[in-house]
Structures are given as structure tokens and as C-alpha cells.
Scaffold this motif. Structure first.
Motif, PDB file in Angstrom:
ATOM      1  N   MET A 126       0.835  -1.216   0.000  1.00  0.00           N
ATOM      2  CA  MET A 126       0.000   0.000   0.000  1.00  0.00           C
ATOM      3  C   MET A 126       0.865   1.260   0.000  1.00  0.00           C
ATOM      4  SD  MET A 126      -2.821  -1.027   2.852  1.00  0.00           S
ATOM      5  CE  MET A 126      -3.206   0.668   3.193  1.00  0.00           C
ATOM      6  N   ILE A 127       1.875   1.244   0.848  1.00  0.00           N
ATOM      7  CA  ILE A 127       2.752   2.422   0.956  1.00  0.00           C
ATOM      8  C   ILE A 127       3.455   2.668  -0.383  1.00  0.00           C
ATOM      9  CG2 ILE A 127       4.796   3.344   2.102  1.00  0.00           C
ATOM     10  CD1 ILE A 127       3.976   1.676   4.577  1.00  0.00           C
ATOM     11  N   ALA A 128       3.891   1.562  -1.029  1.00  0.00           N
ATOM     12  CA  ALA A 128       4.589   1.689  -2.306  1.00  0.00           C
ATOM     13  C   ALA A 128       3.690   2.293  -3.374  1.00  0.00           C
ATOM     14  CB  ALA A 128       5.088   0.320  -2.765  1.00  0.00           C
ATOM     15  N   ARG A 129       2.349   2.072  -3.237  1.00  0.00           N
ATOM     16  CA  ARG A 129       1.405   2.629  -4.224  1.00  0.00           C
ATOM     17  C   ARG A 129       0.955   4.037  -3.838  1.00  0.00           C
ATOM     18  NH1 ARG A 129       0.049  -2.891  -4.426  1.00  0.00           N
ATOM     19  NH2 ARG A 129      -0.100  -3.693  -6.560  1.00  0.00           N
ATOM     20  N   GLY A 130       1.500   4.558  -2.750  1.00  0.00           N
ATOM     21  CA  GLY A 130       1.150   5.913  -2.340  1.00  0.00           C
ATOM     22  C   GLY A 130      -0.089   6.003  -1.484  1.00  0.00           C
ATOM     23  N   LYS A 131      -0.597   4.888  -0.994  1.00  0.00           N
ATOM     24  CA  LYS A 131      -1.787   4.896  -0.137  1.00  0.00           C
ATOM     25  C   LYS A 131      -1.410   5.289   1.280  1.00  0.00           C
ATOM     26  CE  LYS A 131      -4.480   3.292  -3.401  1.00  0.00           C
ATOM     27  NZ  LYS A 131      -5.570   4.089  -3.951  1.00  0.00           N
ATOM     28  N   ASN A 132      -2.346   5.854   1.996  1.00  0.00           N
ATOM     29  CA  ASN A 132      -2.121   6.272   3.372  1.00  0.00           C
ATOM     30  C   ASN A 132      -2.405   5.108   4.317  1.00  0.00           C
ATOM     31  OD1 ASN A 132      -1.771   7.638   5.718  1.00  0.00           O
ATOM     32  ND2 ASN A 132      -3.632   8.878   5.563  1.00  0.00           N
ATOM     33  N   ALA A 133      -1.367   4.652   5.036  1.00  0.00           N
ATOM     34  CA  ALA A 133      -1.548   3.539   5.982  1.00  0.00           C
ATOM     35  C   ALA A 133      -1.196   3.960   7.409  1.00  0.00           C
ATOM     36  CB  ALA A 133      -0.667   2.364   5.552  1.00  0.00           C
ATOM     37  N   SER A 134      -1.291   5.282   7.677  1.00  0.00           N
ATOM     38  CA  SER A 134      -0.876   5.767   8.993  1.00  0.00           C
ATOM     39  C   SER A 134      -1.806   5.295  10.112  1.00  0.00           C
ATOM     40  CB  SER A 134      -0.818   7.295   8.981  1.00  0.00           C
ATOM     41  OG  SER A 134      -2.076   7.821   8.623  1.00  0.00           O
ATOM     42  N   ASP A 135      -3.091   5.009   9.792  1.00  0.00           N
ATOM     43  CA  ASP A 135      -4.011   4.573  10.854  1.00  0.00           C
ATOM     44  C   ASP A 135      -3.668   3.177  11.376  1.00  0.00           C
ATOM     45  OD1 ASP A 135      -4.667   3.633   8.347  1.00  0.00           O
ATOM     46  OD2 ASP A 135      -6.787   3.322   8.844  1.00  0.00           O
ATOM     47  N   LEU A 136      -2.778   2.459  10.686  1.00  0.00           N
ATOM     48  CA  LEU A 136      -2.370   1.120  11.147  1.00  0.00           C
ATOM     49  C   LEU A 136      -1.164   1.176  12.091  1.00  0.00           C
ATOM     50  CD1 LEU A 136      -2.711  -0.769   7.761  1.00  0.00           C
ATOM     51  CD2 LEU A 136      -3.974  -1.327   9.826  1.00  0.00           C
ATOM     52  N   PHE A 137      -0.678   2.400  12.381  1.00  0.00           N
ATOM     53  CA  PHE A 137       0.566   2.524  13.150  1.00  0.00           C
ATOM     54  C   PHE A 137       0.525   1.791  14.493  1.00  0.00           C
ATOM     55  CE2 PHE A 137       3.935   4.450  15.569  1.00  0.00           C
ATOM     56  CZ  PHE A 137       4.936   4.689  14.632  1.00  0.00           C
ATOM     57  N   PRO A 138      -0.552   1.965  15.311  1.00  0.00           N
ATOM     58  CA  PRO A 138      -0.567   1.255  16.610  1.00  0.00           C
ATOM     59  C   PRO A 138      -0.496  -0.264  16.453  1.00  0.00           C
ATOM     60  CG  PRO A 138      -2.257   2.962  16.546  1.00  0.00           C
ATOM     61  CD  PRO A 138      -1.740   2.821  15.161  1.00  0.00           C
ATOM     62  N   ALA A 139      -1.213  -0.797  15.439  1.00  0.00           N
ATOM     63  CA  ALA A 139      -1.222  -2.250  15.241  1.00  0.00           C
ATOM     64  C   ALA A 139       0.145  -2.746  14.769  1.00  0.00           C
ATOM     65  CB  ALA A 139      -2.304  -2.618  14.222  1.00  0.00           C
ATOM     66  N   VAL A 140       0.832  -1.933  13.948  1.00  0.00           N
ATOM     67  CA  VAL A 140       2.135  -2.362  13.419  1.00  0.00           C
ATOM     68  C   VAL A 140       3.212  -2.257  14.491  1.00  0.00           C
ATOM     69  CG1 VAL A 140       3.930  -1.830  11.733  1.00  0.00           C
ATOM     70  CG2 VAL A 140       1.542  -1.778  11.039  1.00  0.00           C
ATOM     71  N   VAL A 141       3.203  -1.140  15.247  1.00  0.00           N
ATOM     72  CA  VAL A 141       4.284  -0.900  16.191  1.00  0.00           C
ATOM     73  C   VAL A 141       4.312  -1.950  17.300  1.00  0.00           C
ATOM     74  CG1 VAL A 141       3.177   0.622  17.897  1.00  0.00           C
ATOM     75  CG2 VAL A 141       5.552   1.038  17.222  1.00  0.00           C
ATOM     76  N   LYS A 142       3.168  -2.590  17.561  1.00  0.00           N
ATOM     77  CA  LYS A 142       3.146  -3.661  18.574  1.00  0.00           C
ATOM     78  C   LYS A 142       4.013  -4.845  18.164  1.00  0.00           C
ATOM     79  CE  LYS A 142      -1.380  -3.928  18.821  1.00  0.00           C
ATOM     80  NZ  LYS A 142      -2.758  -4.362  19.179  1.00  0.00           N
ATOM     81  N   ASN A 143       4.187  -5.015  16.852  1.00  0.00           N
ATOM     82  CA  ASN A 143       4.938  -6.169  16.347  1.00  0.00           C
ATOM     83  C   ASN A 143       6.434  -5.887  16.182  1.00  0.00           C
ATOM     84  OD1 ASN A 143       2.866  -8.352  15.571  1.00  0.00           O
ATOM     85  ND2 ASN A 143       1.964  -6.459  14.775  1.00  0.00           N
ATOM     86  N   VAL A 144       6.890  -4.752  16.712  1.00  0.00           N
ATOM     87  CA  VAL A 144       8.292  -4.424  16.563  1.00  0.00           C
ATOM     88  C   VAL A 144       9.174  -5.402  17.334  1.00  0.00           C
ATOM     89  CG1 VAL A 144       8.526  -2.825  18.513  1.00  0.00           C
ATOM     90  CG2 VAL A 144       9.859  -2.441  16.455  1.00  0.00           C
ATOM     91  N   ALA A 145       8.596  -6.047  18.340  1.00  0.00           N
ATOM     92  CA  ALA A 145       9.362  -7.019  19.134  1.00  0.00           C
ATOM     93  C   ALA A 145       9.160  -8.452  18.638  1.00  0.00           C
ATOM     94  CB  ALA A 145       8.968  -6.911  20.598  1.00  0.00           C
ATOM     95  N   CYS A 146       8.531  -8.605  17.485  1.00  0.00           N
ATOM     96  CA  CYS A 146       8.275  -9.948  16.948  1.00  0.00           C
ATOM     97  C   CYS A 146       9.598 -10.692  16.722  1.00  0.00           C
ATOM     98  CB  CYS A 146       7.502  -9.824  15.641  1.00  0.00           C
ATOM     99  SG  CYS A 146       7.149 -11.398  14.854  1.00  0.00           S
TER     100      CYS A 146
END
Length: 1096
Positions: A64-84
Motif C-alpha cells: 500500500m505504501i509503495a502505491r502511495g496509499k495512506n496507511a498511517s491509521d495502522l501505526f498502533p497495530a504495526v508498532v506492537k509487532n516491533v518485538a516480533c
């Protein structure tokens, strides 16, 4: 049709009617979606326990990001997986965080401890990604954490992480410029990195943070030049631009002797021939006073290493090299860039535009460079307008008396184009050609007059403007053209063209006295409807006619001035009032009225039609400022050449500051401490001091030569230089330790030890005793203290057998029996042979036959002679040379070359000397003193010194007489690039073990080359084997207890690297040769030479 508006929305969502719609987002999870439920499926996948679902979700988010779409609302869900724990998921999470960390700073800060843990991750990609995310969080509060992370990453084992650290430096600097001093320390450390991956990034950081700190580049200059070819393309661009600025501050201008000539060339192009003739004498005097220019070897290194990049596939790299050559290279060498730039004209129009801008600037000063490629600048119908105009500019710059006819025929075709802007530019180009080349001025003028009958008004208008400028040069000869143009006032409506015609008629009204008043009459009729620029010229025409022909034009002039007095434009009103007071005498008019004719009818200089690119060369070519012809933000001026060259020694590198003693070396030092007793002085000190006292220039230039040799031999080891530097620093430490050892022996103890040694040797017979004393003297003098230079020690060792040089070439061992040693002199403590060597010699039972060849000085054997100049090529002068294997006086790093010159002619040869040595980078040549006269039939012997930088590449120079110059070259066999080292068996084994042991960045066996061979029949005896080895290489024999083993040691002349040779005889004629050396190239070539000597 209710869903149709939804297609125009970027983010999707429900329509105003609440109907479902097609989701545009590829990651939306279904065909139909509602805005409030968007990305819910992705959030569920990210919250699941399965790594495969998380990975799939992250792939879709990154897509999505590569196509220029806005994915900022997923930030909380993504940042939780930083310790994966899953590496693949973690990589993609970091990619997402780098994109959105700056926008969602508060949420990113919550995970900062996780990023810090990521900096310690075993995976280099995770460490680099963690640093990248950390540097993307633009919050001043975490500046100390970022600084600490950058410092740690700069010392990371992975070059990829170090590269990321270099990228993070400008980010931190832009966030907090107060950290500049600490960041400069990190940049200095990274600049010393020898990895190509890091080089481009750290130079970019240097350019962003501290471009003024040119002193940081000095020590790394040669390394950057040598690494340049292997750096990634955008790194090459940055490094080349930086080195261009560096070179302009550190080297002298290569064209300083030609600068006056260059100025005269410019004058010839833009000025007149008369002016040039006047200035010729003035230019000759300062030109004669100029000193001869000699290019700095580092300047040549930069030019040589950038030249291959002209073949790069990246247009930016080619452009960078082109601007470097234009700004730095001698005038004769700049031409090599022309072909590469012409090749770029086959690229996209954007690339063509930038390249042509630079070619247009270059072609003004270096016209001859592009003349062979004239046809490459011909215009195609498919070219965009801006490309056409730039090509026209180049063609006009390249025009000269030789090719002008071809170019004008080309211009004639362009005038028929449908592109009006291009046609106007072509007409201007014709005018410039006519101005610059007097021979075709009339031809061009006639061609432009023919264009006045063209149907297209724009073509006619542009022609009128250009004709006006050309007529100013020779107005008297072209009154017919002025008459013809006066008739055009009825038809031409373009304001600039009408204004030009009126100016011409007014300026040269005496040539058309009948027509001028009539033109004024017509223009007075239409005055109120004319454009402002035309009105101003009508007023001027009226004033000039009033002054020259007041009878016919007085009333017309008053009428025009009255019309202008009430014009809407205040410029025209002011001009009318001013002119009325000036030309119409009244009581109030002042003294200026007397000078009205001189003011209006003064002779005006002809305009010079110049290229719009003439003054652009003060901007660095290839820069944005040059493209815009205005100083862009962040542009750094290209410095002027210095009047005097700065000190070149600042670029010499002996032991860089970043070289540290490794733990392995520390352990080795501890083991070696008890090896020497308190009363001993190690034998190898002189060798070490010779190695460590090598000048910075020779050591750094030897590094350059090693890299060149590596390329030739096909071995791409980047760690060889690093190991050499570490070895040198280690030897320095060992030397310092040994010097500091307490308890130096007294003179009495030294004498007792000498007596004991002599008694032990007495039983070995007179012959053995003589040779042993010779060897002892040689060995003891080679072990001089660290304060004694390597050259002095080597000179003493060579002087040990004095009869060897005075006598004939072949010396029998029996001759040594008559050798009378000099009376005993008090011997300093440092020159006594070490007891470790004495002990080794005591334990050996060597027969006379084995000992004799072992201690025979290699200089006593037959010396090979090579031909430098054949008598036919030298017109009766024949020159031969040999490597005398004696130390060259004054410089221990130079190889002494004995040159024998024979005059086989009937005439006397005068002024024999070496001229214009052209050594490769780092190589040095010490010429022999000039031989003033050489009588017919006579032979002269002279010695010259050459520092080959541990390379077998040839040293080129000219051998000159009073009448002729002969180009000659001396290429050394690899065996002549070293000097013998005398050591004990134990020391030999220890050094061999150290060289064979793998170290940091070194593979097992990297320093050891082994080759099996079959000995020839004449090389079966000990004497023959030693003789052949010492003939092939300048090595010293090392004592050996084993009967079937032969050992030899030497050190390279320039860098002082050890070369250890072991030859082991096996059954029959079989043998195995082993060479240990840090210099792989030298080791490999030495093995070939020795095998050839023993097997033939």
C-alpha cells in the motif's frame, strides 16, 4: 451510477447514499468495504499469533505504501509487532516505521526501548533498520540516544550498519546542529573505513555536516581515489564532486602556463583581430617567466582513477567525471570526456537537457574538444524545443571558418520548421555566426534579407532584429537594405521589429534622406495605436530628423511631441518633455541644447552577440546552480587554484590513527617477552626500524601500487593493506618494548661473549672461520639499534667482504683465506650478534661444503645484465643495466640500478642525463649525475635509484644526449624488490608461524604459497640450490638444522614486509617450495621465478 463518484476518491469509503462501493485499496480485504471497517482484517492479522498471517499483513501494508496509499491509521497495530521474533516480519515492521515514525512521534517514542534492543540484534539488517527508525524520530529529547546509537553503529562489524550510521549523521545534524563536534569525530572514524559500501555514504555526511573541514580528507585521499571504481554509483558522484573541490585547494593549476594563451583564444572568438595583435607582445613577457609545471602524483592519481568511470552506465557518474576533468585536467587531456558526453545524448530528453547545458558551457572555452562530433549535435525533428535550442547553442559555439558552410546549410533547413520559437533561435544563431566570423557576414546578411519576404511574420520580425545588429557593423555599405526595411513598416506588426526598423532609419537617416521623413509621417498617423516600445522609437526618430533635416520634419516633430505629451504612459510623457527641451531652443533651455546633435547622433558601438552560457563557467559544471544560472541553496563555490602548492606530505599515511593493537598481538607480545634475556639486543631491530622508518609517502604509495597489482593479478583482497598496516604497528610496539628492556650489557661482558663465540667457531677450520666471521660481521651489523637507520645497517653489511667489489666477478672461496680482518675496534653493545643466534649456531654440525654456500653473500654471485638501449636504436649508443644489490645511498627504499653506457660511435657524446621521468603513482626515480662527455669507444658506469613501491611495473624515463632523446624503461624482476634479512632459525619459525596464522579479515593460507617442483640435474647439490635461489632473488640464507631443508629471508624495499622462503627436498629430485609473505602478489611471482630457476 451511484458508485461512480467513489472512483474519484483516493481512500474509498461509503457514498452519500450509504450504498456499498468498490474498494480501491488492494489491502482492503474484500471487494466491498465500509470506511469505518477499513483495514480491520489487517489489524486482526497483525494481532494474531501466527507469524505467517503477520507476514502477509505486513507485505500488503508495505505494498500500500509503495502505491502511495495512506496507511498511517495502522501505526498502533504495526508498532506492537516491533518485538516480533520472526526476522522477516521485523524487517517489514521497520520499513513501515521508517516511513511513519516522523508523523507518529508519540507512538514511536513508546517503542524506543525496543529499537535500542534492535541495535544489539545479531542480524545486521535488524541493527541497521533499528538505527534508521531511531534517526527518523525527529524529537530533540532523544538526541543523546541517537548520538550513542550512531557511535556504536560506526564501530559495528557489518559495513551495512556502518553505512546506515553514515546516513543517520545528517539527520541528527539537521535535528540538533550543536552535536557537530561529536559528529565530526564519527565522520573522521568512518572516513578511515576501507569498505566501498561505506565510502560514498560517509562522504555525503561529510559534505552535509562539515564540508569546510578539508583536513579530514588528507589522510584518506589516496584511499578514496583507489576505492572509487568499486563504490556504488551515487557514492561515486558524491566522492567525485568532493574530490573536485579538494583538488582545487591542494594542487596547482595544470594549465597555468597556458592560461594566457587561453585568454587570447577567447578574445579571438569574441573580440577583433586588431585587439589581439596589440596584446600579443604584452602576453609574451609573463608567459616566458612562468615556471615549468610538474603535476603532483596525487593529482595524476585522481585523474587516472576517474577516467574509467567515463564508461559508466549511470549518466550522473559520467557527468561528474566530465566536470572533474574540465575543472582539473590539463588542457590536452580534457578531450577524453567529449566522446562520453556525446554518448549520453542518446539518453532520455531530461538527461540530454542537462548534458547539453554543460556541453554548451564547455564548448565556449574548449571548442576543439567537440568539433569531431559536430554531427551529433544536428537537430532531429522529434527533439523537444528546449533540446533544439541547446543544440543550436552548441553548433553556434563550434562554428569556425572551416565548418561554417556546413552549419549554415543546416540552419537553412531549420528555418523551415513549424516550431516558431526554434526558428527565431535559428535566426539569432545565424546572426551570432555572422558577428563572430567576418568571412560569412555578407552571406548571412543576404540570407536574412531574403527572409524578410517570408510569409511568417515572426520569422520576418526576428530577421529584422538580427539585421539591425549586423548593419551596425557596416552601415555605409548597406543603405539599400535600410531602404528595403523601411518599406516593411506597412506590413510588419510585431512591435520589436517595427521599433528596430525605426531605430535603424533614425540612426542612419543621412543614408536615406528622402525616405526617413516619409516614414515619420506614416508613423505619426498611427502613433496613438502603437505599442510603447514603438512610440519611444518614433519620438527618437522625430528628434534625430529635427536635428538633421529640420525643414521637412519640424512640424511633424512638434505634432509627435504634442501627441506624446498627453500619452497614458508616463515614460513616453517624460521622454517627450525631455526631448522638447533638448532640441527646441527656448529662453529657458540650458547649455545642453548646444550638444543635442552630439547626444543623439553620437557613433554607437556595434553590439556583441554573445552566448548566454559565456559566464556560466563560474558555477561548477553539473550542479543545479549551473543549470539554473543562479546560486542554489547549499551550493558550494568551486575554489580558485592556489598560487603555491600546499604541503603534499599531509596526504602521506604511515600508520593511521584507527589502527589498534589487537588482542592477538597483545598475546603474542606477552609470549615474546621472555624470549630475549635482559642482556640481549634482538637481531631484527634494525630490520624493524628500517621498516617502521619508511617515509609516509612511500608507505602510502605502496598501498596504491598494491591495489593496482591486485587488479592486475585478479585478486580482490581489500584487507591486504589493512594487515600490512597492523603488522607495522605491531612491529613498532615490539621494537619499543625491546628498547625499553632494562639491564644493557657492559663492554666487558660483550668482549667476553665475543671471545667465547670465536673459540666455539675455531674448531670448524680456517675456511669456515673466515666465512663465519664474515657472516657474523654482517649479521651483527644488521642488528643495529633502532636509532640507526636501515640504510646504514644495510650499507655496513654490504661492506663486510671488501674484496668482493674490487676483484673480478667470479671469486673462489679460497680467496677468502687471504682475507686479513681489520684491527679490532671498540664495538658498541647494540652491534653484537644475539646470543640466540650463537646458541643456534653452536648446536649445528655443518660441514665445510654446506656452510660455504650458506654464508656466501648473494652479491658475490654472477649479476644478470639487461639491455636498456640497443646500439641500433640508440644510434651507436648502447646502454645496459643490472641490479647491483647494494643499498642506494641516501634512501633505503630505493633499488640501486647500475647502468653501463657505451659510446660505439666515432663522435663524442655530451650531456648524458635522465629527463622527464614518468613514474607511476608513488614510484620515485633518483636520476644519476649528468655525464658531461663520453669519448668514442669509452664506457661509463653510473648508479640511479628507483623506488618501485614493491611493484614490478616499469619505471619510464627519457635518456637524453645533447642531440637526441630516447624513451626507455626499467622493469625489475620481483627478486630485486627486496633486501636480505639475517635471522636465527627460531626467529624464522616464529615469523613463519605468525604469517601463516589467520588474523582479522585474513583467510587461512592467504599469506602462504606452496608449489611442488622437480629439481633439474644441475640443482641437486646444496651449493647449486643456494646459488640459484640467491641469483633469482636478493635473499639471505637462514641457518637450518635439517639436512634436506633450505631457508631464506628478505624484506621488501619499500614497505619492509617480510618474505620467508622454505625449500624442502624430498625423495629423488622432488621438492616443495613455500613462500610466506603478506604481499600475495610478490609471493606468487617469487614462487614462479624460483621454480623456474631450480627446474631449468
Amino acid at each position: 451510477m451511484a458508485a461512480s463518484p467513489a472512483y474519484g476518491e483516493d481512500k474509498g469509503g461509503s457514498s452519500s447514499l450509504g450504498e456499498p462501493e468498490y474498494g480501491h485499496d488492494p489491502a482492503s480485504g474484500g471487494i466491498f468495504s465500509s470506511d469505518y471497517k477499513r483495514h480491520d482484517d489487517l489489524k486482526e492479522m497483525l494481532d494474531s499469533n501466527k507469524d505467517s498471517l503477520k507476514l502477509e499483513a505486513m507485505k500488503r501494508i508495505v505494498a500500500m505504501i509503495a502505491r502511495g496509499k495512506n496507511a498511517s491509521d495502522l501505526f498502533p497495530a504495526v508498532v506492537k509487532n516491533v518485538a516480533c521474533k520472526n526476522i522477516e516480519v521485523k524487517k517489514l515492521v521497520y520499513v513501515y516505521l521508517v516511513r511513519y515514525a516522523e508523523e507518529q512521534q508519540d507512538l514511536a517514542l513508546l517503542s524506543i526501548s525496543t529499537f535500542q534492543r534492535g541495535l544489539k540484534d545479531p542480524n545486521q539488517l535488524i541493527r541497521a533498520s533499528a538505527l534508521r527508525v531511531l534517526s527518523s524520530i525527529r524529537v530533540p529529547i532523544i538526541v543523546p540516544i541517537m548520538m550513542l546509537a550512531i557511535k556504536e553503529a560506526a564501530s559495528d562489524m557489518s559495513p551495512y550498519v556502518r553505512k546506515t550510521a553514515a546516513h543517520a549523521i545528517p539527520k541528527l545534524y539537521s535535528l540538533d546542529s550543536d552535536q557537530k563536534d561529536q559528529l565530526i569525530e564519527v565522520i573522521e572514524k568512518l572516513l578511515a573505513d576501507k569498505t566501498t559500501l561505506v565510502a560514498g555514504s560517509v562522504v555525503m555526511a561529510f559534505e552535509e555536516v562539515c564540508p569546510e573541514r578539508i583536513d579530514l580528507i588528507h589522510k584518506n585521499y589516496r584511499k578514496l581515489c583507489n576505492l572509487l571504481i568499486d563504490v556504488e554509483e551515487w557514492g561515486q558522484v558524491v566522492i567525485i564532486n568532493m574530490l573536485t573541490r579538494y583538488a582545487r585547494t591542494q594542487f596547482l593549476s595544470p594549465n597555468q602556463n597556458e592560461s594566457l594563451l587561453e585568454e587570447s583564444t577567447e578574445k579571438a572568438f569574441y573580440g577583433s583581430e586588431e585587439e589581439d595583435a596589440k596584446d600579443a607582445k604584452a602576453e609574451a613577457a609573463p608567459l616566458a617567466k612562468r615556471k615549468p609545471y610538474v603535476m603532483d602524483p596525487d593529482h595524476r592519481l585522481l585523474l587516472r582513477n576517474t577516467k574509467p568511470l567515463l564508461q559508466s552506465r549511470n549518466a550522473a557518474v559520467v557527468m561528474a567525471v566530465a566536470q572533474l576533468y574540465f575543472h582539473l585536467a590539463p588542457k590536452a587531456e580534457v578531450g577524453v570526456i567529449a566522446k562520453a558526453l556525446v554518448r549520453l545524448l542518446r539518453s532520455h530528453s531530461e538527461v540530454q537537457y542537462v548534458v547539453l547545458q554543460n556541453v554548451a558551457t564547455m564548448s565556449i572555452k574548449r571548442r576543439g574538444m567537440f568539433e569531431p562530433y559536430l554531427k551529433s549535435f544536428y537537430i532531429r525533428s522529434t527533439d523537444p524545443t528546449q533540446i533544439k535550442i541547446l543544440k543550436l547553442e552548441v553548433l553556434t559555439n563550434l562554428a569556425n571558418e572551416t565548418n561554417i558552410s556546413t552549419i549554415l546549410r543546416e540552419f537553412q533547413t531549420y528555418i523551415r520548421s513549424m516550431d516558431k520559437d526554434f526558428v527565431a533561435a535559428t535566426i539569432q544563431a545565424i546572426g551570432r555566426c555572422a558577428t563572430n566570423i567576418g568571412k560569412v557576414r555578407d552571406t548571412c546578411l543576404n540570407g536574412l534579407v531574403q527572409l524578410l519576404s517570408n510569409r511568417d511574420e515572426l520569422v520576418v520580425a526576428e530577421s529584422v532584429v538580427v539585421i539591425k545588429k549586423l548593419l551596425q557593423m557596416q552601415p555605409a555599405q548597406h543603405s539599400e537594405i535600410i531602404k528595403h526595411m523601411a518599406k516593411l513598416t506597412d506590413n510588419i506588426q510585431v512591435p520589436m521589429a517595427r521599433a528596430s526598423i525605426l531605430w535603424l532609419i533614425g540612426e542612419y537617416c543621412e543614408h536615406v534622406p528622402k525616405i526617413a521623413p516619409d516614414v515619420l509621417r506614416k508613423m505619426a498617423k498611427s502613433f496613438t495605436n502603437e505599442e510603447d516600445i514603438v512610440k519611444l522609437q518614433v519620438i527618437n526618430l522625430a528628434a534625430k530628423l529635427y536635428l538633421t533635416n529640420s525643414k521637412q520634419s519640424k512640424l511633424l516633430t512638434q505634432y509627435v511631441l504634442n501627441l506624446a505629451k498627453y500619452d497614458q504612459n508616463y515614460d513616453i510623457r517624460d521622454r517627450a518633455r525631455f526631448i522638447r527641451q533638448l532640441i527646441v531652443p527656448t529662453e529657458k533651455s540650458g547649455a545642453l541644447n548646444k550638444y543635442a546633435k552630439k547626444l543623439f547622433l553620437a557613433q554607437k558601438p556595434a553590439p556583441i552577440l554573445e552566448s548566454s552560457f559565456k559566464d556560466r563557467d563560474h558555477f561548477q559544471l553539473g550542479s543545479l546552480s549551473h543549470l539554473l544560472n543562479a546560486k542554489a541553496v547549499g551550493y558550494q563555490e568551486l575554489p580558485d587554484w592556489p598560487d603555491e602548492a600546499p604541503d603534499p606530505s599531509v596526504r602521506n599515511v604511515e600508520v593511521p590513527e584507527w589502527t589498534k593493537c589487537t588482542s592477538r598481538e597483545k598475546r603474542k607480545e606477552k609470549v615474546e617477552k621472555p624470549f630475549y634475556s635482559d642482556s640481549e639486543e634482538p637481531e631484527s631491530v634494525s630490520e624493524e626500524s628500517g621498516s617502521s622508518s619508511s617515509s609516509g609517502s612511500s608507505s602510502s604509495s605502496s598501498e596504491e601500487e598494491e591495489e593496482e597489482e591486485d587488479e592486475e593479478e585478479g585478486s580482490g583482497e581489500q584487507s591486504e593493506d589493512k594487515e600490512e598496516e597492523e603488522e607495522r604497528s605491531k612491529r613498532k610496539e615490539k621494537e619499543g618494548f625491546r628498547k625499553a628492556a632494562p639491564g644493557s650489557p657492559s663492554e666487558e661482558e660483550e668482549e667476553d661473549r665475543v671471545k667465547k663465540t670465536k673459540k666455539k667457531k675455531a674448531s670448524q677450520g680456517r675456511k669456515g672461520r673466515a666465512e663465519t666471521s664474515s657472516e657474523e660481521a654482517s649479521a651483527s651489523e644488521s642488528s643495529s639499534s633502532g636509532s640507526e637507520s636501515g640504510s646504514e645497517a644495510e650499507a655496513k653489511r654490504r661492506k663486510a667482504p671488501p674484496s668482493s667489489r674490487a676483484g673480478p666477478k667470479e671469486i673462489s672461496l679460497l680467496d677468502l683465506d687471504d682475507f686479513t680482518p681489520p684491527p679490532p675496534q671498540p664495538i658498541p653493545s647494540s652491534s653484537i650478534i644475539s646470543t640466540s643466534l650463537v646458541t643456534d649456531l653452536e648446536g649445528l654440525t655443518l660441514t665445510d661444503t654446506s656452510l660455504a654456500p650458506a654464508l656466501l653473500s648473494p652479491g658475490l654471485g654472477a649479476v644478470r645484465t639487461y639491455e636498456l638501449l640497443h646500439r641500433m636504436a640508440g644510434e651507436g649508443l648502447s646502454v645496459e643495466y643490472c641490479f647491483s644489490r647494494r643499498p642506494f645511498p641516501g634512501d633505503p627504499h630505493m633499488v640501486a640500478v647500475q647502468i653501463h653506457i657505451s659510446n660505439n660511435t666515432d663522435a663524442e657524446v655530451k650531456n648524458l642525463r635522465v629527463s622527464e621521468p614518468k613514474p607511476l603513482s608513488g614510484m620515485r626515480i633518483q636520476e644519476f649525475p649528468e655525464i658531461e662527455r663520453l669519448a668514442p669507444g669509452d664506457t661509463a658506469s653510473v648508479v640511479m635509484g628507483i623506488d618501485f613501491c614493491d611493484s614490478t611495473q616499469a619505471a619510464n624515463f627519457q635518456l637524453c644526449t645533447h642531440t637526441r632523446h630516447f624513451y626507455v624503461s626499467i622493469q625489475p624482476p620481483v627478486g630485486e624488490l627486496m633486501a636480505p634479512v639475517f635471522m636465527s632459525e627460531n626467529e624464522f619459525k616464529k615469523e613463519q608461524e605468525h604469517l601463516a596464522r589467520p588474523g582479522e579479515g585474513k583467510l587461512t593460507g592467504m599469506s602462504e604459497i606452496t608449489e611442488k617442483l622437480t629439481l633439474s640435474e644441475k640443482c641437486r647439490s646444496d651449493h647449486a640450490i643456494v646459488q640459484q635461489v640467491t641469483l633469482a632473488a636478493n635473499v639471505g640464507r637462514v641457518p637450518c638444522g635439517a639436512a634436506n631443508e633450505y631457508r631464506f629471508a628478505a624484506k621488501t624495499m619499500t614497505s619492509g614486509s617480510l618474505v620467508l622462503i622454505t625449500l624442502e627436498r624430498r625423495e629423488g629430485a622432488a621438492a616443495q617450495l613455500t613462500v610466506n609473505s603478506e604481499k600475495m602478489v610478490i609471493g606468487t611471482m617469487l614462487v614462479k621465478d624460483i621454480v623456474q630457476a631450480l627446474a631449468q
